[in-house]
Structure formats: C-alpha cells, structure tokens
Scaffold this motif. Structure first.
Motif, mmCIF file in Angstrom:
data_model
loop_
_atom_site.group_PDB
_atom_site.id
_atom_site.type_symbol
_atom_site.label_atom_id
_atom_site.label_comp_id
_atom_site.label_asym_id
_atom_site.label_seq_id
_atom_site.Cartn_x
_atom_site.Cartn_y
_atom_site.Cartn_z
ATOM 1 N N GLU A 57 44.871 12.444 -56.402
ATOM 2 C CA GLU A 57 44.198 13.020 -55.231
ATOM 3 C C GLU A 57 42.849 13.642 -55.590
ATOM 4 O OE1 GLU A 57 48.571 14.357 -54.647
ATOM 5 O OE2 GLU A 57 47.361 13.409 -56.220
ATOM 6 N N GLU A 58 42.717 14.058 -56.844
ATOM 7 C CA GLU A 58 41.490 14.760 -57.249
ATOM 8 C C GLU A 58 40.259 13.872 -57.257
ATOM 9 O OE1 GLU A 58 41.792 17.544 -60.565
ATOM 10 O OE2 GLU A 58 43.978 17.404 -60.438
ATOM 11 N N ILE A 59 40.459 12.547 -57.259
ATOM 12 C CA ILE A 59 39.286 11.665 -57.158
ATOM 13 C C ILE A 59 39.324 10.868 -55.846
ATOM 14 C CG2 ILE A 59 39.053 11.496 -59.662
ATOM 15 C CD1 ILE A 59 40.004 8.520 -59.337
ATOM 16 N N GLY A 60 40.190 11.282 -54.933
ATOM 17 C CA GLY A 60 40.193 10.684 -53.606
ATOM 18 C C GLY A 60 41.145 9.527 -53.395
ATOM 19 N N ILE A 61 42.176 9.420 -54.238
ATOM 20 C CA ILE A 61 43.185 8.372 -54.047
ATOM 21 C C ILE A 61 44.305 8.947 -53.182
ATOM 22 C CG2 ILE A 61 44.796 6.787 -55.171
ATOM 23 C CD1 ILE A 61 43.025 7.070 -57.702
ATOM 24 N N ALA A 62 44.424 8.461 -51.967
ATOM 25 C CA ALA A 62 45.371 9.009 -51.001
ATOM 26 C C ALA A 62 46.811 8.741 -51.419
ATOM 27 C CB ALA A 62 45.112 8.412 -49.622
ATOM 28 N N LYS A 63 47.713 9.635 -51.004
ATOM 29 C CA LYS A 63 49.131 9.534 -51.339
ATOM 30 C C LYS A 63 49.713 8.175 -50.955
ATOM 31 C CE LYS A 63 51.110 13.514 -52.868
ATOM 32 N NZ LYS A 63 52.174 13.601 -53.898
ATOM 33 N N GLU A 64 49.244 7.631 -49.847
ATOM 34 C CA GLU A 64 49.797 6.352 -49.369
ATOM 35 C C GLU A 64 49.545 5.214 -50.354
ATOM 36 O OE1 GLU A 64 46.917 4.554 -46.183
ATOM 37 O OE2 GLU A 64 46.802 6.764 -46.079
ATOM 38 N N HIS A 65 48.601 5.425 -51.274
ATOM 39 C CA HIS A 65 48.293 4.402 -52.266
ATOM 40 C C HIS A 65 48.874 4.730 -53.640
ATOM 41 C CE1 HIS A 65 45.747 2.368 -49.433
ATOM 42 N NE2 HIS A 65 44.996 3.434 -49.264
ATOM 43 N N HIS A 66 49.736 5.736 -53.702
ATOM 44 C CA HIS A 66 50.389 6.067 -54.962
ATOM 45 C C HIS A 66 51.572 5.124 -55.194
ATOM 46 C CE1 HIS A 66 48.894 10.521 -55.240
ATOM 47 N NE2 HIS A 66 47.936 9.683 -54.892
ATOM 48 N N ILE A 67 51.961 4.969 -56.437
ATOM 49 C CA ILE A 67 53.159 4.189 -56.752
ATOM 50 C C ILE A 67 54.394 4.945 -56.284
ATOM 51 C CG2 ILE A 67 54.549 3.197 -58.626
ATOM 52 C CD1 ILE A 67 51.933 2.864 -60.200
ATOM 53 N N ARG A 68 54.359 6.285 -56.448
ATOM 54 C CA ARG A 68 55.465 7.150 -56.018
ATOM 55 C C ARG A 68 54.899 8.194 -55.054
ATOM 56 N NH1 ARG A 68 56.404 10.152 -59.968
ATOM 57 N NH2 ARG A 68 54.728 9.430 -61.336
ATOM 58 N N PRO A 69 54.723 7.841 -53.794
ATOM 59 C CA PRO A 69 54.071 8.741 -52.826
ATOM 60 C C PRO A 69 54.732 10.107 -52.662
ATOM 61 C CG PRO A 69 54.265 6.529 -51.933
ATOM 62 C CD PRO A 69 55.088 6.562 -53.186
ATOM 63 N N ASN A 70 56.021 10.194 -52.931
ATOM 64 C CA ASN A 70 56.734 11.456 -52.731
ATOM 65 C C ASN A 70 56.787 12.325 -53.986
ATOM 66 O OD1 ASN A 70 57.353 10.778 -50.021
ATOM 67 N ND2 ASN A 70 59.102 9.536 -50.700
ATOM 68 N N ALA A 71 56.214 11.856 -55.072
ATOM 69 C CA ALA A 71 56.239 12.627 -56.321
ATOM 70 C C ALA A 71 55.269 13.803 -56.233
ATOM 71 C CB ALA A 71 55.885 11.734 -57.501
ATOM 72 N N ASP A 72 55.600 14.901 -56.904
ATOM 73 C CA ASP A 72 54.722 16.069 -56.922
ATOM 74 C C ASP A 72 53.431 15.786 -57.684
ATOM 75 O OD1 ASP A 72 56.543 17.581 -55.491
ATOM 76 O OD2 ASP A 72 57.545 18.338 -57.290
ATOM 77 N N HIS A 73 53.539 14.975 -58.729
ATOM 78 C CA HIS A 73 52.347 14.681 -59.533
ATOM 79 C C HIS A 73 52.360 13.218 -59.961
ATOM 80 C CE1 HIS A 73 49.051 15.657 -62.399
ATOM 81 N NE2 HIS A 73 49.560 14.611 -63.044
ATOM 82 N N GLU A 74 51.261 12.537 -59.695
ATOM 83 C CA GLU A 74 51.070 11.178 -60.187
ATOM 84 C C GLU A 74 49.671 11.096 -60.795
ATOM 85 O OE1 GLU A 74 52.860 7.860 -58.163
ATOM 86 O OE2 GLU A 74 50.933 6.780 -58.206
ATOM 87 N N SER A 75 49.618 10.923 -62.088
ATOM 88 C CA SER A 75 48.334 10.913 -62.792
ATOM 89 C C SER A 75 47.573 9.622 -62.546
ATOM 90 C CB SER A 75 48.553 11.084 -64.298
ATOM 91 O OG SER A 75 49.055 12.365 -64.596
ATOM 92 N N MET A 76 46.266 9.765 -62.413
ATOM 93 C CA MET A 76 45.398 8.601 -62.292
ATOM 94 C C MET A 76 45.243 7.934 -63.650
ATOM 95 S SD MET A 76 41.606 10.377 -62.255
ATOM 96 C CE MET A 76 40.746 9.004 -63.044
ATOM 97 N N CYS A 77 44.992 6.625 -63.636
ATOM 98 C CA CYS A 77 44.568 5.952 -64.857
ATOM 99 C C CYS A 77 43.147 6.402 -65.155
ATOM 100 C CB CYS A 77 44.624 4.437 -64.681
ATOM 101 S SG CYS A 77 46.298 3.790 -64.490
ATOM 102 N N ASN A 78 42.837 6.592 -66.430
ATOM 103 C CA ASN A 78 41.573 7.231 -66.795
ATOM 104 C C ASN A 78 40.826 6.421 -67.856
ATOM 105 O OD1 ASN A 78 39.529 9.100 -67.142
ATOM 106 N ND2 ASN A 78 40.922 10.850 -67.162
ATOM 107 N N PRO A 79 40.390 5.191 -67.518
ATOM 108 C CA PRO A 79 39.747 4.329 -68.506
ATOM 109 C C PRO A 79 38.418 4.867 -69.022
ATOM 110 C CG PRO A 79 39.530 3.400 -66.308
ATOM 111 C CD PRO A 79 40.492 4.545 -66.194
ATOM 112 N N ILE A 80 37.712 5.643 -68.203
ATOM 113 C CA ILE A 80 36.439 6.200 -68.669
ATOM 114 C C ILE A 80 36.685 7.201 -69.788
ATOM 115 C CG2 ILE A 80 34.431 7.583 -68.026
ATOM 116 C CD1 ILE A 80 34.524 6.327 -65.268
ATOM 117 N N LEU A 81 37.697 8.068 -69.606
ATOM 118 C CA LEU A 81 38.012 9.032 -70.658
ATOM 119 C C LEU A 81 38.574 8.329 -71.899
ATOM 120 C CD1 LEU A 81 38.055 11.927 -71.591
ATOM 121 C CD2 LEU A 81 40.272 12.224 -70.458
#
Length: 216
Positions: A125-149
């Motif tokens: 959510e911190e970079i604007g990926i809405a819950k509806e597009h999460h793999i586990r929408p009901n999870a408290d935390h779903e980390s983004m993939c971070n290829p730049i880092l």
C-alpha cells in the motif's frame, strides 16, 4: 489501427544466420550501412566489458551447444569472465532453488551475495498497490517486491555479475535497469508451467491455442 511494419518475426528465411537463402524485402540487415555495422563492431571490440561478455558467451555456446544445462553454462560463464563476486537476485518463492545455486557457486569457489525480493519489507500500500491487487487481500501485511533495492544492495556489494532467479515480469525490468553489474537470467518465473515459459509457445497450436488466441 495503422498497418504494422514487418519485422524479424515475419521472416521465413533467417538468411542473416547462415546466408544460404534470400533476405525478404522488409529485412533489416541489407539496409544497414557499412558505417552502421562498423560502429556496432566497435562496441564489441573496443569496449573491454562488451568484448569479454560477447566473446565468452559465444565460446560457451560453441563449446557446449546442447551439452550443458543453463545452470552449468552460468557457472562456466562466471568463471570465463573472471567474475570474483556474483550477486543473486531471487524471488522468495524460489529461495530453495537460490540456495542450491549458492551451494553450487560455493562448490566452485565463487563468492556470492544473495538478496531476496521482499528486502526492506515495505507494505504494498505504501507505493499505491491497492488491496484488491494483493495475493492475500485479507492479510495484515503483504510486502512489495523490491527489485530496485535488490539492485542497489548488490551495487553496494560491488558484484561483477548479477544472476536473476525468478523475478516477476516487470520486476526483472526494474532490477536490470538499476543494476550496475551485467545481469543474466537463470530462471524466468512461470508458476503455471513450473518455470518453463516456453511451454505455452511450443503448445500454441494445441492445448494453449484457445488460452493464447481465444475462441473463434
């Protein structure tokens, strides 16, 4: 829709490969000028890194055509270009495979540093990926993939070559964009085909026909 310009996928001769046929009228090769060809050749011969990568990859292809797996070819490539430290950029979904590859590097006395895609543990959510597009929408935390880092950490480690293992479509683009070291792909992720993305192309006239081209 404008008429599409023909390109290499429309060619039926591949005369550029062996010069044993004819170039189609739309072919790129015969339209290239001598100066354009010479300019490209200089990029391979006058740039030390380009020359090393091009010559060694071609020699490996010639020496081991149809003999070595991609894993073996990758190890051979690392050795031939003299890479002292290898970066492994892996998807967490293929961490087991990444660990095996790391063991293979260690067995060959090759130094390595691995960075998994969820490094930083930033919520989607911190970079604007809405819950509806999460793999586990009901999870408290779903980390983004971070290829730049991933790329920036491997840059700090001053790796000589980075190996991508299972990065998502698009995430691999960002990793390559921000990587200082050259990148080679060991595994192209395809969860549906057990990471064999060429499968649907090989079966495009049978099982995958309706999936790829739709029902008509």
């Amino acid at each position: 829709m404008n008429e599409r310009k023909p390109s290499c996928s429309d060619c039926s001769t591949q005369n550029c490969s062996k010069r044993d046929s004819l170039y189609p009228k739309f072919c790129i090769t015969p339209d290239l000028t001598d100066s354009q060809i010479e300019e490209i050749k200089k990029l391979y011969t006058e740039d030390e890194q380009n020359h090393k990568l091009a010559v060694n990859s071609a020699e490996i292809e010639g020496d081991f055509y149809g003999k070595l797996t991609r894993v073996e070819e990758t190890v051979e490539f690392i050795k031939r270009i003299g890479a002292k430290k290898v970066g492994i950029a892996t998807c967490v979904g293929l961490i087991k495979e990444a660990k095996v590859f790391a063991k293979i590097l260690q067995h060959n006395d090759i130094d390595y540093y691995t960075v998994a895609c969820k490094v930083g543990s930033i919520k989607k959510e911190e970079i604007g990926i809405a819950k509806e597009h999460h793999i586990r929408p009901n999870a408290d935390h779903e980390s983004m993939c971070n290829p730049i880092l991933q790329a920036k950490i491997l840059n700090e480690e001053k790796t000589d070559l980075n190996v991508a293992i299972g990065l998502c479509v698009g995430h691999d683009s960002l990793f390559i964009k921000y990587s200082d070291a050259p990148v080679t792909v060991l595994v192209a992720k395809d969860r549906v085909t057990c990471h064999n993305p060429v499968g649907p192309l090989l079966m495009s006239e049978s099982y995958y026909k309706s999936k790829l081209f739709g029902e008509k």
